[in-house]
Design an enzyme around this catalytic site. Structure first.
Site, PDB file in Angstrom:
ATOM      1  N   GLU A  99     -24.569 -13.719 -16.206  1.00 54.79           N
ATOM      2  CA  GLU A  99     -25.220 -14.918 -15.675  1.00 54.79           C
ATOM      3  C   GLU A  99     -26.660 -14.624 -15.290  1.00 54.79           C
ATOM      4  O   GLU A  99     -26.955 -13.586 -14.672  1.00 54.79           O
ATOM      5  CB  GLU A  99     -24.456 -15.421 -14.446  1.00 54.79           C
ATOM      6  CG  GLU A  99     -24.831 -16.812 -14.010  1.00 54.79           C
ATOM      7  CD  GLU A  99     -24.204 -17.883 -14.880  1.00 54.79           C
ATOM      8  OE1 GLU A  99     -24.625 -19.057 -14.784  1.00 54.79           O
ATOM      9  OE2 GLU A  99     -23.294 -17.561 -15.660  1.00 54.79           O
ATOM     10  N   TYR A 116       0.860  -1.183   0.000  1.00 54.25           N
ATOM     11  CA  TYR A 116       0.000   0.000   0.000  1.00 54.25           C
ATOM     12  C   TYR A 116       0.896   1.232   0.000  1.00 54.25           C
ATOM     13  O   TYR A 116       2.002   1.198  -0.540  1.00 54.25           O
ATOM     14  CB  TYR A 116      -0.958  -0.055   1.197  1.00 54.25           C
ATOM     15  CG  TYR A 116      -2.150   0.853   1.052  1.00 54.25           C
ATOM     16  CD1 TYR A 116      -2.976   0.760  -0.065  1.00 54.25           C
ATOM     17  CD2 TYR A 116      -2.445   1.809   2.010  1.00 54.25           C
ATOM     18  CE1 TYR A 116      -4.064   1.592  -0.220  1.00 54.25           C
ATOM     19  CE2 TYR A 116      -3.549   2.645   1.874  1.00 54.25           C
ATOM     20  CZ  TYR A 116      -4.346   2.540   0.749  1.00 54.25           C
ATOM     21  OH  TYR A 116      -5.426   3.368   0.602  1.00 54.25           O
ATOM     22  N   LYS A 149     -20.485 -20.033  -9.189  1.00 54.69           N
ATOM     23  CA  LYS A 149     -19.834 -19.848 -10.483  1.00 54.69           C
ATOM     24  C   LYS A 149     -18.387 -19.408 -10.287  1.00 54.69           C
ATOM     25  O   LYS A 149     -17.480 -19.884 -10.984  1.00 54.69           O
ATOM     26  CB  LYS A 149     -20.597 -18.801 -11.289  1.00 54.69           C
ATOM     27  CG  LYS A 149     -20.234 -18.766 -12.751  1.00 54.69           C
ATOM     28  CD  LYS A 149     -20.943 -19.889 -13.489  1.00 54.69           C
ATOM     29  CE  LYS A 149     -20.781 -19.763 -14.968  1.00 54.69           C
ATOM     30  NZ  LYS A 149     -21.930 -20.251 -15.722  1.00 54.69           N
ATOM     31  N   ALA A 156     -33.000 -18.032 -23.494  1.00 58.53           N
ATOM     32  CA  ALA A 156     -31.635 -17.649 -23.864  1.00 58.53           C
ATOM     33  C   ALA A 156     -30.843 -18.842 -24.385  1.00 58.53           C
ATOM     34  O   ALA A 156     -30.185 -18.768 -25.430  1.00 58.53           O
ATOM     35  CB  ALA A 156     -30.934 -17.028 -22.658  1.00 58.53           C
ATOM     36  N   ALA A 157     -30.908 -19.979 -23.678  1.00 58.03           N
ATOM     37  CA  ALA A 157     -30.121 -21.152 -24.064  1.00 58.03           C
ATOM     38  C   ALA A 157     -30.668 -21.797 -25.331  1.00 58.03           C
ATOM     39  O   ALA A 157     -29.920 -22.100 -26.267  1.00 58.03           O
ATOM     40  CB  ALA A 157     -30.082 -22.159 -22.924  1.00 58.03           C
TER      41      ALA A 157
END
Length: 568
Positions: free
Chosen positions: A147, A50, A105, A208-209
């Site tokens: 997602e 830092y 995920k 969507a898929a």
């Protein structure tokens, strides 16, 4: 007391629910934490991590933004971002309720590709504002994984965000599913001997898929007129009243057909792809399909048709589902971690269609190669390795004009037989001899280096160093103060390991390419090097990679080593 199948299913569901809640609550709640990668044990460490030392990388990045990839986590950091409008099969449950999925995920990115990820759940249903937010976050991430954003907004969000951003933006619900389903389609057609340009396909479910899978199948070779899409209103046909709306994306997959129902559409078809709801495909519909039907029933948790019912109805069926407890799982985890790994390693500006197809064909090819698993070496293995190593050493010494060291070779073989020589040492010797005999040895017997290594600033070099600075990557030349060049030979994938054929379902039969194995399993260590390598090659070939001087062979070896280490 014996439970009925329905009662047993309900009992399992209750147990799963209870364990899932406990799992997320054990210890530190959730599934993620932030861990520093640098030493921070003293005030001197802190003064560099830092203020005031941190100002130096800041100034370097200000002068040239490429230094952000060298001095920060940007190059291996993915943003997993949702607004919670289409979470799994739960629907629009909101951003906060979707957080466990986004954390999951992020864990998958780390587990399978050693990529870090931050999950961001945003309360924003306005697609225009969501795009603005994504663009504003570009300095943080090397790539963005969208997602659980509902259709049709997800199409606009991904397209517009990618147009305005110079890092990959990838909606996995669309493309991850399409890439895996495409790999399964290619392999299944090869097994049954059908031409992709001649098959008829029904896609059930046009969210969507489903919509993206339909378009992707066409890009792989399915004829547009041979693909029928079906949604909740029936067949998506040209002239359907709701398709007259200018913003209805379904018009892109509409065809001129007299068919109107799922039952009519399925009759005589070769492929059924379901991304809809459970039990929509009846046994009667399955019986009406063409020979050797391909059924990808991907609805979760209940597929469009039960695999056991499908097999009993049509013994010639090739069945795939979205579940892990049946063969041929259409699982996005076989794609998205490795696509992002490749895209980030070559600093791609986007994930284009060529990169997606490269991933599909790489995944499909892996299923055709024998699956092996590691085992402990036996005494016979060690004796065989030692004997081969001794012969290779003698041959190399003779080629260099030196006298064979027969006595030393015999001692080495004897030591191995007594178990006093380690398998890793012997594996290194024999691997060097095998590499030399095949023309890919990294150095000659005299110690001179012949293999070209990637530059220190390439992703392959960074991966070989284990993602850490301060030590030369494995396989690189190291220069000492004396001016002498020392070469440390890099171990190849699997050195020090012994392999045997992997077992299939139930641990009975080996995993062999065929009707019950058309797609690699998620824990296949080969996915990382092969899929990421194919993605990088495609990115370089199509000009979207900022780093175009990557040695693909070396890069794949590096990732293979990484996959081996992370799987132990």
């Amino acid at each position: 007391m014996r439970l009925s199948s329905r009662d047993w299913a309900a009992f399992r569901k209750r147990l799963t629910r209870q364990w899932a809640l406990k799992y997320h609550k054990i210890g530190r709640t959730g599934k993620l934490e932030v861990v520093p990668t640098k030493l921070m044990g003293t005030k001197e460490d802190l003064s560099v991590a830092y203020s005031p030392g941190v100002a130096e990388p800041c100034l370097s990045i200000q002068q040239n933004e490429k230094f952000a990839y060298e001095y920060t986590a940007k190059g291996h950091l993915v943003g997993v971002i949702t607004n919670g409008t289409a979470v799994l099969g739960l629907g629009n449950i909101g951003a906060l309720a979707g957080k466990p999925v986004m954390e999951g995920k992020a864990v998958l990115f780390k587990k399978f590709a050693d990529l870090d990820a931050f999950d961001l759940e945003v309360n924003c249903d306005d697609p225009v504002k969501l795009v603005d937010l994504l663009v504003a976050l570009e300095p943080t991430f090397g790539g963005v994984n969208l997602e659980d954003i509902k259709a049709p907004e997800c199409f606009y969000v991904e397209r517009e965000a990618q147009r305005r951003m110079s890092i990959p933006v990838f909606h996995d619900d669309q493309h991850g599913t399409a890439i895996i389903a495409g790999a399964g389609l290619i392999n299944a057609l090869e097994i049954i001997g059908k031409d992709i340009s001649a098959i008829r396909v029904v896609v059930c479910g046009c969210g969507a898929a489903g919509f993206t899978c339909a378009k992707y199948f066409v890009s792989l070779g399915v004829q547009q007129q041979n693909l029928i899409a079906v949604d909740a209103k029936g067949v998506v046909y040209t002239g359907r009243e709701d398709l007259s709306e200018p913003d209805n994306y379904l018009s892109e997959v509409a065809v001129d057909t007299p068919l109107r129902t799922l039952k009519e559409a399925v009759a005589g078809t070769d492929v059924f792809l379901g991304l809809s709801a459970g039990n929509l495909l009846t046994p009667e519909m399955l019986l009406s399909m063409a020979r050797d039907p391909l059924v990808f029933a991907c609805a979760n948790p209940i597929p469009e048709i039960d695999p056991e019912i499908a097999a009993a109805t049509r013994p010639d069926v090739i069945m795939a589902t979205g579940r892990s407890d049946f063969p041929n799982q259409i699982n996005n985890v076989c794609a998205f971690p490795y696509i992002f790994r490749g895209a980030l390693d070559c600093r791609a500006r986007a994930v284009n269609e060529e990169m997606k197809r490269a991933a599909t064909y790489a995944i499909a090819a892996l299923a055709k190669r024998p699956v092996m698993k590691r085992r402990s070496p036996s005494a016979g293995d060690l004796i065989q390795l030692a004997t081969a190593a001794a012969a290779a050493t003698a041959a190399a010494a003779g080629a260099a004009g030196a006298a064979p060291q027969q006595q030393q070779s015999e001692q080495q073989a004897g030591a191995a037989a007594n178990g006093s020589t380690t398998s890793s040492t012997l594996s290194t010797d024999i691997s060097a001899a095998a590499a030399e005999s095949s023309g890919v040895a990294s150095s000659t017997a005299s110690g001179s280096a012949s293999q070209q290594n990637p530059p220190a600033d390439t992703p392959a070099a960074a991966a070989a160093a284990g993602g850490r600075s301060g030590s030369p990557p494995k396989g690189h030349h190291r220069h000492t103060g004396s001016g002498k060049q020392h070469h440390t030979r890099r171990k190849s994938y699997g050195e020090g390991c012994f392999y045997t054929a992997a077992e299939g379902e139930g641990g009975n039969a080996p995993v062999v390419f065929g009707r019950h194995y058309i797609i690699p399993k998620p824990f296949d260590e080969r996915l990382l090097p092969e899929v990421a390598g194919a993605v990088v090659e495609a990115a370089i070939a199509t000009g979207v990679a900022r780093l175009a001087d990557i040695d693909i062979v070396q890069y794949k070896r590096t990732l293979a080593d990484l996959a081996l280490r992370t799987s132990m």
